[in-house]
Structures are given as structure tokens and as C-alpha cells.
Design a protein around this motif. Structure first.
Motif: not given
Ligand SMILES: C[S@@+](CC[C@H](N)C(=O)[O-])C[C@H]1O[C@@H](n2cnc3c(N)ncnc32)[C@H](O)[C@@H]1O
Length: 279
Positions: A60-62, A66, A81-84, A87, A111-113, A129-131, A134
Motif C-alpha cells: 500500500g505504498c501510495g 516511504h 505495491i498498491d491497487p490504485v 498511486h 498488487g494488494t496486501a 503503513r496505514d493500510v 482497508h
Molecule cells: C492511507 S494510504 C497510506 C499510504 C502509505 N502507506 C503511507 O503511509 O503514506 C492507504 C494506501 O493503501 C492502499 N490500499 C488500499 N487497499 C489496499 C489493499 N487491500 N492492499 C494494499 N494496499 C491497499 C491505498 O491505495 C493507499 O495507497
């Protein structure tokens, strides 16, 4: 964090004793409690003492910020990796501005987690971080982290969980608007999912509202969110007309989220996990 019942109201105390200490009390509250800030995650990685070129996935690298830090500070090779798609586009565009030495260490893939594009036992570190709030089925994601880590490899994960100070109706609304899976923000569910993954708990740090305090002390972020919340609530039509209902709700949710991060309804937790060397 739990709400305790207040001591019974007492007129003499309220109007006589308390006013005598109020000023000193307020002055004491102006002193920082030295909250920990997001750099604690980098500090944890530093303590792992990974050799340069160790392999990392930033889940979820946004926008990749990081991933770039991990490559710059520690010489790690990072797959973000990120699904969006947006990003990934932002991260790849930012990578083009880096010096070649750092840029060559970082790449980005969709990709996704719960489905990481990495072979079994191929990575030294999972950074997340902060993923996790979701993630639909957190147990699948923690198991996936265990799969891609080599024996002895680590997970460093920060996420927010709900506390007893977050009223259920507020949690429903807030989680809906922010795409938070309620069970993924439940500390007990997180603990159970980690236990089932087979990852060992090296450390689990309750950061409560420290990141919120820190960002208020350094950037005024919490106070600004509160002010924006007051404006959104007082004149919704102004903002709905200009930005539409959906954007209004997202902004309202963002402000409420930040306020709960400071007022105890949402608490940060930092998990440091390790794939056992055997098993
Ligand atoms: C709040 S942002 C955090 C971004 C970055 N990790 C940071 O700390 O700045 C959440 C991120 O998680 C990604 N995300 C959402 N669902 C996800 C999933 N199932 N697997 C991986 N990433 C996901 C979003 O696209 C977004 O980039």
C-alpha cells in the motif's frame, strides 16, 4: 482506552478549589509529553540492521514516499505495491526525479496486501503503513506477509484501531465513508489474525494518539482538522454546492478521523513481527 466515570460534582470544589489550580493546570498542559512520531517506524527498521540490498515490499505504498526513504536511508531494494493506478503513476513519476542510485533500488507494481507479487520466502522485510484497515480479510494479508518473508524476515506495520471511546454510530459512519473494514480496525481481530499467521510478535507498541499529538505540535494538523470540521458542519451547502455530496462526505470523514486520532477514539499500533527461523 476506556472512559472512566467522573468523580461526583461538588459545588465547592468546582467553584472554589478548582479555580485555584486551573491556571497552573492549564500551564502544565502546555508542556509536551514528547509524543512519538511516524519516524519511529524508520527507527525500528534501523534497529533490524538489514544489510544494503536487502529486499523489501512496501504494501500500500501510495505515492512511494516511504519506499524512497527506505532506499535512501538504508540502501534497501524496495518493491512498492498498491491497487490504485493513480498511486502507481504518482510513485513512478516521483521516481523519475530521483538520483539514479536511489531510483534503481525502487520499483512499483500493482498488487494488494493479500496477493503480493513476490515469490515465497523472497523478502527480508514487509513494510506496511496505514493500510491494514482497508483490507477485507486481514488474516489473508498477515498470512501473505508470512509467505513472502524469508525465515527470520520481519514485518513492520502501523495501523489504527478503534477504541471504546469511538461511539458505535460514529464508527459505522466513519468506517463507511473511509473504506475501513470494521473487523480490520478491531484490535482483537488483528491480534488473532497475527497469531494465526504463524508470525512471531517481536514488539507491539500502543501509540494511542501520539502521532496526532505530534502533528498538532509540529504542524497544527489536528487543530486545523477541528476548525475545518466546524466549518463543514455549520455551512454544508456551501461546500456541497462547490465540490458535490461525495467529496463533502469524504472531507467530513477525513476531519472527523483526525479529531478521533487526537481525542482517543482511534489509536495507533505498531507491530513488529518475525517469520520464525524454523517452521
Ligand atoms: C492511507 S494510504 C497510506 C499510504 C502509505 N502507506 C503511507 O503511509 O503514506 C492507504 C494506501 O493503501 C492502499 N490500499 C488500499 N487497499 C489496499 C489493499 N487491500 N492492499 C494494499 N494496499 C491497499 C491505498 O491505495 C493507499 O495507497
Amino acid at each position: 482506552m476506556r472512559q472512566t466515570r467522573p468523580v461526583a460534582w461538588d459545588r465547592e470544589f468546582f467553584y472554589d478549589t478548582y479555580p485555584r489550580v486551573e491556571e497552573a493546570f492549564a500551564a502544565r498542559l502546555e508542556e509536551s509529553l514528547a509524543p512519538r512520531d511516524p519516524s519511529i517506524m524508520l527507527q525500528v527498521v534501523r534497529e533490524l540492521d538489514l544489510p544494503p540490498d536487502s529486499r523489501v515490499v512496501d504494501v500500500g505504498c501510495g505515492d512511494g514516499a516511504h519506499a524512497f526513504r527506505l532506499a535512501t536511508h538504508f540502501g534497501l531494494r524496495v518493491l512498492g505495491i498498491d491497487p490504485v493506478q493513480r498511486h502507481l503513476d504518482l510513485a513512478r513519476a516521483a521516481r523519475r526525479d530521483l538520483v539514479p542510485e536511489i531510483a534503481s533500488r525502487v520499483s512499483f507494481e500493482r498488487g494488494t496486501a493479500a496477493a503480493l507479487p513476490a515469490p515465497d520466502a523472497s523478502l527480508d522485510l514487509v513494510w506496511c503503513r496505514d493500510v491494514m484497515v482497508h483490507v477485507e480479510h486481514p488474516e489473508d494479508a498477515w498470512a501473505e506477509f508470512a509467505r513472502v518473508l524469508r525465515p527470520g524476515g520481519h514485518v513492520v506495520s502501523h495501523q489504527v484501531v478503534a477504541t471504546d471511546l469511538l461511539p458505535p454510530d460514529e464508527a459505522d459512519w466513519l468506517f463507511d465513508v473511509r473504506g475501513v473494514v470494521p473487523s480490520s480496525a478491531d484490535a482483537r481481530v488483528v491480534d488473532e489474525a497475527i497469531a494465526r499467521s504463524g508470525l512471531e510478535v517481536v514488539d507491539s507498541i500502543d501509540l494511542a494518539g501520539e502521532w496526532g499529538e505530534w502533528s498538532q505540535e509540529h504542524e497544527g494538523a489536528g487543530g486545523r482538522a477541528l476548525l475545518h470540521l466546524a466549518r463543514l458542519l455549520r455551512d454544508p451547502e456551501r461546500y456541497r454546492a462547490e465540490f458535490d455530496d461525495e467529496a463533502y462526505d469524504v472531507m467530513l470523514g477525513d476531519c472527523r478521523w483526525h479529531v478521533h486520532r487526537m481525542s482517543g477514539g482511534l489509536a495507533g499500533r505498531l507491530d513488529v513481527l518475525r517469520r520464525p527461523r524454523r517452521g
